[in-house]
Design an enzyme around this catalytic site. Structure first.
Site, PDB file in Angstrom:
ATOM      1  N   ASN A   1       7.165  -7.190   4.201  1.00  0.00           N
ATOM      2  CA  ASN A   1       8.452  -6.950   3.565  1.00  0.00           C
ATOM      3  C   ASN A   1       9.519  -7.549   4.483  1.00  0.00           C
ATOM      4  O   ASN A   1       9.724  -7.073   5.602  1.00  0.00           O
ATOM      5  CB  ASN A   1       8.677  -5.447   3.374  1.00  0.00           C
ATOM      6  CG  ASN A   1      10.002  -5.119   2.705  1.00  0.00           C
ATOM      7  OD1 ASN A   1      11.024  -5.729   2.975  1.00  0.00           O
ATOM      8  ND2 ASN A   1       9.983  -4.119   1.827  1.00  0.00           N
TER       9      ASN A   1
ATOM     10  N   GLU B   1      10.661  -8.032  -1.136  1.00  0.00           N
ATOM     11  CA  GLU B   1      12.095  -7.816  -0.961  1.00  0.00           C
ATOM     12  C   GLU B   1      12.760  -9.099  -0.450  1.00  0.00           C
ATOM     13  O   GLU B   1      13.477  -9.111   0.550  1.00  0.00           O
ATOM     14  CB  GLU B   1      12.364  -6.637  -0.017  1.00  0.00           C
ATOM     15  CG  GLU B   1      13.725  -5.996  -0.251  1.00  0.00           C
ATOM     16  CD  GLU B   1      13.968  -4.750   0.572  1.00  0.00           C
ATOM     17  OE1 GLU B   1      15.120  -4.278   0.553  1.00  0.00           O
ATOM     18  OE2 GLU B   1      13.016  -4.238   1.207  1.00  0.00           O
TER      19      GLU B   1
ATOM     20  N   TYR C   1       5.942  -5.236  -4.890  1.00  0.00           N
ATOM     21  CA  TYR C   1       6.948  -4.459  -4.176  1.00  0.00           C
ATOM     22  C   TYR C   1       7.271  -3.267  -5.064  1.00  0.00           C
ATOM     23  O   TYR C   1       8.065  -3.356  -6.000  1.00  0.00           O
ATOM     24  CB  TYR C   1       8.187  -5.313  -3.904  1.00  0.00           C
ATOM     25  CG  TYR C   1       9.348  -4.543  -3.302  1.00  0.00           C
ATOM     26  CD1 TYR C   1       9.152  -3.674  -2.230  1.00  0.00           C
ATOM     27  CD2 TYR C   1      10.635  -4.694  -3.801  1.00  0.00           C
ATOM     28  CE1 TYR C   1      10.207  -2.968  -1.680  1.00  0.00           C
ATOM     29  CE2 TYR C   1      11.704  -3.993  -3.259  1.00  0.00           C
ATOM     30  CZ  TYR C   1      11.491  -3.139  -2.196  1.00  0.00           C
ATOM     31  OH  TYR C   1      12.539  -2.437  -1.653  1.00  0.00           O
TER      32      TYR C   1
ATOM     33  N   ASP D   1       4.069  -4.091  -0.423  1.00  0.00           N
ATOM     34  CA  ASP D   1       4.719  -2.845  -0.036  1.00  0.00           C
ATOM     35  C   ASP D   1       4.591  -1.871  -1.199  1.00  0.00           C
ATOM     36  O   ASP D   1       5.290  -1.987  -2.196  1.00  0.00           O
ATOM     37  CB  ASP D   1       6.196  -3.121   0.290  1.00  0.00           C
ATOM     38  CG  ASP D   1       6.959  -1.874   0.700  1.00  0.00           C
ATOM     39  OD1 ASP D   1       6.360  -0.776   0.703  1.00  0.00           O
ATOM     40  OD2 ASP D   1       8.161  -1.985   0.998  1.00  0.00           O
TER      41      ASP D   1
ATOM     42  N   ASN E   1       5.162   1.387  -1.047  1.00  0.00           N
ATOM     43  CA  ASN E   1       6.130   2.476  -0.926  1.00  0.00           C
ATOM     44  C   ASN E   1       5.511   3.853  -1.167  1.00  0.00           C
ATOM     45  O   ASN E   1       6.210   4.809  -1.523  1.00  0.00           O
ATOM     46  CB  ASN E   1       7.317   2.266  -1.864  1.00  0.00           C
ATOM     47  CG  ASN E   1       8.513   1.656  -1.147  1.00  0.00           C
ATOM     48  OD1 ASN E   1       8.868   2.096  -0.051  1.00  0.00           O
ATOM     49  ND2 ASN E   1       9.112   0.643  -1.741  1.00  0.00           N
TER      50      ASN E   1
ATOM     51  N   ASP F   1      12.184  -4.194   9.094  1.00  0.00           N
ATOM     52  CA  ASP F   1      11.820  -2.823   9.465  1.00  0.00           C
ATOM     53  C   ASP F   1      10.378  -2.493   9.100  1.00  0.00           C
ATOM     54  O   ASP F   1       9.940  -1.359   9.258  1.00  0.00           O
ATOM     55  CB  ASP F   1      12.778  -1.816   8.822  1.00  0.00           C
ATOM     56  CG  ASP F   1      12.766  -1.887   7.298  1.00  0.00           C
ATOM     57  OD1 ASP F   1      12.331  -2.932   6.757  1.00  0.00           O
ATOM     58  OD2 ASP F   1      13.211  -0.928   6.657  1.00  0.00           O
ATOM     59  N   HIS F   2       9.625  -3.488   8.615  1.00  0.00           N
ATOM     60  CA  HIS F   2       8.207  -3.328   8.296  1.00  0.00           C
ATOM     61  C   HIS F   2       7.376  -4.205   9.225  1.00  0.00           C
ATOM     62  O   HIS F   2       7.745  -5.348   9.515  1.00  0.00           O
ATOM     63  CB  HIS F   2       7.910  -3.750   6.852  1.00  0.00           C
ATOM     64  CG  HIS F   2       8.435  -2.807   5.815  1.00  0.00           C
ATOM     65  ND1 HIS F   2       7.625  -2.006   5.049  1.00  0.00           N
ATOM     66  CD2 HIS F   2       9.707  -2.540   5.413  1.00  0.00           C
ATOM     67  CE1 HIS F   2       8.351  -1.289   4.218  1.00  0.00           C
ATOM     68  NE2 HIS F   2       9.627  -1.598   4.410  1.00  0.00           N
TER      69      HIS F   2
END
Length: 284
Positions: free
Chosen positions: A13, A42, A114, A144, A146, A232-233
């Site tokens: 991501n 993203e 995503y 991702d 989530n 941040d991933h």
């Protein structure tokens, strides 16, 4: 063109690469990883800038556009790689792309997703339908999600069990398409996390992963999380070592999702009746 005997896929991501300087930095980072295929989530891509991204990357990119400040996924291929893209489907919301490819005479479906950060199962219902309509086995589904699959092993820092409905949908998808969480298959009970929050206390989650067809499990060399961050991933990689060197003898497995197709079920009944009933008559 470069032929493939070992295949390496990277998924990450990137948290938006609309900015030219960040995109070039990310593309340089990707090239340094020396993978064959990259799943990005993203991306914040839009149709108007496709040609710019293609020129900067220097090879084919498959896009599923979101908005200029949200969503978007894409699949990037290494330059001069011998992959034939047979068909490609993108949803209309920037959350999923399905590519049917041929690698050294080996057919494979790549699925990059995503998922929304909510417990809304509509995304996974649509994903199931799109895979049934546009994919064929074997599958490599990454991205991702989530959602963590195992609350005890894949999450730390909060007693809450996030997205229980979506987690059940993922398990149902795995069962119906005979998919395996290859990271957990290889790492067993290890604790690793691809994302952490900025909250206090900090929450850690393993929510970036690969689901692959059972028929591919024995060809996997490794599934690893990379320590270096470009968002941040944490990126994850999946390496195969033998399945793309040509077909050999193997076990046939029924795609059980076909049993939900009324036309397929009726066709099989007709075939069985055509051959079985005359045979029974001959025995009596």
């Amino acid at each position: 063109m470069v032929s493939i005997t070992n295949l390496k896929i990277c998924s990450v991501n990137v948290r938006g690469v609309r900015d030219r300087h960040k995109r070039r930095k990310v593309f340089l980072w990707l090239r340094q990883k020396k993978c064959d295929i990259y799943f990005l989530q993203e991306t914040h891509s839009v149709e108007a800038t496709e040609h710019i991204w293609n020129n900067e990357w220097g090879n084919k990119i498959l896009f599923c556009h979101g908005q200029s400040n949200s969503m978007g996924v894409c699949i990037l291929f290494k330059r001069n790689i011998s992959i034939e893209i047979c068909n490609c489907f993108s949803d209309n919301i920037g959350r999923g792309i399905i590519a049917n490819v041929t690698i050294t005479d080996y057919n494979l479906t790549l699925v990059n997703i995503y998922a929304p950060n909510t417990d809304n199962i509509n995304f996974y219902h649509s994903l199931r339908d799109n895979i049934e309509n546009h994919g064929f086995e074997p599958f490599v589904i990454g991205g991702d999600f989530n959602t963590v699959l195992n609350v005890d092993l894949d999450k730390r820092g909060s007693p809450l069990q996030p997205h229980p409905k979506c987690r059940n949908e993922i398990y149902s998808l795995m069962k119906d398409f005979d998919l395996k969480d290859i990271w957990r298959e290889l790492s067993h009970n290890n604790f690793r996390y691809t994302w952490k929050s900025n909250s206090d206390p900090i929450i850690y989650c393993w929510m970036d992963y690969f689901l692959i067809s059972f028929s591919l499990v024995n060809t996997v060399k490794s599934c690893e999380m990379l320590a270096d961050l470009i968002s941040d991933h944490n990126p994850i990689t999946l390496s195969f070592e033998s399945c793309f060197s040509g077909r050999g003898p193997g076990y046939w497995k029924l795609n059980v999702s076909l049993l939900n197709n009324a036309d397929y079920v009726q066709a099989m009944k007709d075939v069985v009746s055509h051959f079985l009933i005359p045979w029974i008559s001959m025995q009596t």
